[in-house]
Design a protein around this motif. Structure first.
Motif, mmCIF file in Angstrom:
data_model
loop_
_atom_site.group_PDB
_atom_site.id
_atom_site.type_symbol
_atom_site.label_atom_id
_atom_site.label_comp_id
_atom_site.label_asym_id
_atom_site.label_seq_id
_atom_site.Cartn_x
_atom_site.Cartn_y
_atom_site.Cartn_z
ATOM 1 N N GLN A 265 0.072 -1.715 6.169
ATOM 2 C CA GLN A 265 -0.298 -1.079 4.908
ATOM 3 C C GLN A 265 -1.821 -1.129 4.751
ATOM 4 O O GLN A 265 -2.347 -1.761 3.850
ATOM 5 C CB GLN A 265 0.402 -1.765 3.743
ATOM 6 N N THR A 266 -2.521 -0.450 5.643
ATOM 7 C CA THR A 266 -3.985 -0.498 5.612
ATOM 8 C C THR A 266 -4.593 0.399 4.535
ATOM 9 O O THR A 266 -5.777 0.279 4.257
ATOM 10 C CB THR A 266 -4.584 -0.118 6.980
ATOM 11 N N GLN A 267 -3.807 1.278 3.946
ATOM 12 C CA GLN A 267 -4.329 2.147 2.893
ATOM 13 C C GLN A 267 -4.334 1.463 1.531
ATOM 14 O O GLN A 267 -4.886 1.988 0.568
ATOM 15 C CB GLN A 267 -3.520 3.449 2.816
ATOM 16 N N ALA A 268 -3.732 0.292 1.431
ATOM 17 C CA ALA A 268 -3.703 -0.459 0.179
ATOM 18 C C ALA A 268 -5.116 -0.959 -0.148
ATOM 19 O O ALA A 268 -5.980 -1.039 0.728
ATOM 20 C CB ALA A 268 -2.751 -1.644 0.309
ATOM 21 N N ILE B 132 -6.157 -4.961 13.944
ATOM 22 C CA ILE B 132 -7.254 -4.327 14.690
ATOM 23 C C ILE B 132 -7.778 -3.090 13.965
ATOM 24 O O ILE B 132 -8.955 -2.768 14.039
ATOM 25 C CB ILE B 132 -6.782 -3.995 16.126
ATOM 26 N N SER B 133 -6.911 -2.425 13.212
ATOM 27 C CA SER B 133 -7.302 -1.197 12.512
ATOM 28 C C SER B 133 -7.964 -1.457 11.158
ATOM 29 O O SER B 133 -8.391 -0.516 10.491
ATOM 30 C CB SER B 133 -6.086 -0.287 12.328
ATOM 31 N N CYS B 134 -8.066 -2.714 10.743
ATOM 32 C CA CYS B 134 -8.630 -3.044 9.429
ATOM 33 C C CYS B 134 -10.156 -3.051 9.440
ATOM 34 O O CYS B 134 -10.777 -3.466 10.420
ATOM 35 C CB CYS B 134 -8.114 -4.403 8.969
ATOM 36 N N TYR C 258 -6.088 -3.888 -0.721
ATOM 37 C CA TYR C 258 -6.287 -5.004 0.191
ATOM 38 C C TYR C 258 -5.319 -4.783 1.350
ATOM 39 O O TYR C 258 -4.103 -4.855 1.151
ATOM 40 C CB TYR C 258 -6.007 -6.343 -0.498
ATOM 41 N N PRO C 259 -5.827 -4.515 2.550
ATOM 42 C CA PRO C 259 -4.934 -4.230 3.674
ATOM 43 C C PRO C 259 -3.998 -5.402 3.957
ATOM 44 O O PRO C 259 -4.383 -6.565 3.808
ATOM 45 C CB PRO C 259 -5.881 -3.962 4.846
ATOM 46 N N ARG C 260 -2.779 -5.049 4.342
ATOM 47 C CA ARG C 260 -1.770 -6.082 4.562
ATOM 48 C C ARG C 260 -0.671 -5.540 5.475
ATOM 49 O O ARG C 260 -0.616 -4.351 5.777
ATOM 50 C CB ARG C 260 -1.186 -6.533 3.234
ATOM 51 N N PHE C 261 0.204 -6.449 5.845
ATOM 52 C CA PHE C 261 1.357 -6.129 6.684
ATOM 53 C C PHE C 261 2.564 -6.758 6.020
ATOM 54 O O PHE C 261 2.600 -7.967 5.801
ATOM 55 C CB PHE C 261 1.148 -6.697 8.089
ATOM 56 N N PHE C 262 3.563 -5.944 5.668
ATOM 57 C CA PHE C 262 4.736 -6.460 4.973
ATOM 58 C C PHE C 262 5.806 -6.917 5.947
ATOM 59 O O PHE C 262 6.178 -6.190 6.867
ATOM 60 C CB PHE C 262 5.327 -5.403 4.032
ATOM 61 N N GLY D 36 -1.918 -10.940 4.592
ATOM 62 C CA GLY D 36 -3.194 -10.402 4.132
ATOM 63 C C GLY D 36 -4.136 -10.138 5.295
ATOM 64 O O GLY D 36 -4.375 -11.023 6.111
ATOM 65 N N LEU D 37 -4.646 -8.916 5.367
ATOM 66 C CA LEU D 37 -5.569 -8.550 6.447
ATOM 67 C C LEU D 37 -6.949 -8.195 5.906
ATOM 68 O O LEU D 37 -7.690 -7.440 6.508
ATOM 69 C CB LEU D 37 -4.974 -7.393 7.267
ATOM 70 N N ASP D 38 -7.290 -8.794 4.781
ATOM 71 C CA ASP D 38 -8.614 -8.606 4.199
ATOM 72 C C ASP D 38 -9.503 -9.826 4.422
ATOM 73 O O ASP D 38 -10.700 -9.785 4.164
ATOM 74 C CB ASP D 38 -8.522 -8.290 2.709
ATOM 75 N N GLU D 39 -8.914 -10.917 4.928
ATOM 76 C CA GLU D 39 -9.655 -12.141 5.257
ATOM 77 C C GLU D 39 -9.099 -12.708 6.559
ATOM 78 O O GLU D 39 -7.888 -12.898 6.682
ATOM 79 C CB GLU D 39 -9.475 -13.213 4.183
#
Length: 139
Positions: free
Chosen positions: A54-57, A118-120, A59-63, A78-81
């Motif tokens: 869910q990189t369009q959110a 990697i896409s974040c 705060y990018p994340r993966f559910f 969480g993929l923002d940190e």
């Protein structure tokens, strides 16, 4: 420790200097001398319940639904940190009991998670290179 290892950290410090229990996900195998780790979020306030990246959110994340990963509840990775722990630091925290291993994600999920990370935009160049190499070792 391998990519996809799930850890529980009893005294994780939030930016507000509050300590709490967090589930962490290890993204690499530590062969570079340190581990890249991300934290999970379990509160579903305004979060998408569709499995995966869910990189369009905001705060990018993966559910990860509880059915996809063996955890007791749904979590968002969480993929923002991206946090870095040296192998020595992580080992010391495991010996002290502050961090415990609670499982390992299936390899298929780890590959999807690495592709998403990697896409974040928030990933540093060095971290990007390490995770790209980790993904190629799994492929």
């Amino acid at each position: 420790m391998i990519a996809g290892t799930l850890l529980i950290y009893d005294n994780f410090k939030l930016p507000e200097n509050i300590q709490c229990k967090k589930i962490l996900v290890v993204l690499n195998d530590g062969s570079v001398g340190y581990y890249i780790i991300v934290k999970t979020i379990s509160k579903a306030i305004r979060k998408n319940l569709n499995y995966g990246c869910q990189t369009q959110a905001r705060y990018p994340r993966f559910f990860l639904s509880k059915h996809s990963c063996g955890l007791e509840k749904d979590v968002w990775v969480g993929l923002d940190e991206f946090f870095e722990f040296t192998a020595c630091e992580l080992l010391a925290r495991r010996f002290s009991g502050d961090i415990k291993t609670i499982g390992v994600l299936p390899e298929t999920v780890v590959k999807e998670l690495l592709k998403c990370a990697i896409s974040c935009d928030d990933i540093l160049t060095g971290q990007l290179e390490i995770l790209t190499a980790q993904l190629s070792r799994l492929a």
